[in-house]
Write an enzyme that holds these catalytic residues in place. Sequence first.
Site, mmCIF file in Angstrom:
data_model
loop_
_atom_site.group_PDB
_atom_site.id
_atom_site.type_symbol
_atom_site.label_atom_id
_atom_site.label_comp_id
_atom_site.label_asym_id
_atom_site.label_seq_id
_atom_site.Cartn_x
_atom_site.Cartn_y
_atom_site.Cartn_z
ATOM 1 N N GLY A 69 22.940 35.920 35.461
ATOM 2 C CA GLY A 69 22.068 36.894 36.094
ATOM 3 C C GLY A 69 20.647 36.843 35.563
ATOM 4 N N LYS A 89 22.341 30.163 39.151
ATOM 5 C CA LYS A 89 21.339 31.183 38.880
ATOM 6 C C LYS A 89 20.963 31.788 40.232
ATOM 7 C CE LYS A 89 18.220 33.173 36.059
ATOM 8 N NZ LYS A 89 18.519 33.840 34.791
#
Length: 237
Positions: A110, A37
């Site tokens: 994302g 992440k």
Amino acid sequence: MAVIVVTGTGTEVGKTVVTAALAAVARTQGLDVAVVKPAQTGVGRREEGDVDEVRRLVGDVAVFELARYPEPLAPATAARRAGMDAVRPQEVVEAVEKLAGEHDLVLVEGAGGLLVRLDEDGGTLADVARLLGAPVLVVAAAGLGTLNATALTGEALRARELEQLGVVVGSWPGEPDLAARCNLADLPEAAGAPLLGAVPAGGGTPASAEVPARAGTWARALPRGSRAAGLFPRHPL
């Protein structure tokens, strides 16, 4: 280098559960998986973020969070308001390339949509995918309005000559309305890419912690030739 970038048509569309599903099925195939992440927003220092949710759902998977900002805003904005350094695409690429040398598959989830700003220079997840030469999986909502958002995301990918693996509906309702049912047929044309499947609503709840066993029923196979091909067998919709 086997890397897949997971983006959404917006926020709260199910990217984290789809990422977990990919990781879970890859694990059942014997692949060593890492999940990255680049920027987590809207989560406090001691709170659990998206990678923690992936680990809860999947179990034995390596997870990495590169930056965390407390306010639920675009990463560039959240970093500026917090007086913190933004995470830049090249920094993400360097982290992913290192992990790709240590794992069979790296999934990059994302924040928000494809063109949400990561830094003050306008770097985006699309830039990350371009620098990595990685394909992009798009997670979309089920209902009214999703066709436009999916079409815009697909157009942005094609304009940047990025490969789109396809689209997954991130939260398929138990009682889909007319728009949702029609979208199953219309999403591939809007996206310019195949509909790979749909995750049932609640797929990431504690009551559905058997994600590794169920994830393979949620979508169709990824394109041939990918090292991650077959992560999603045919789904029952």
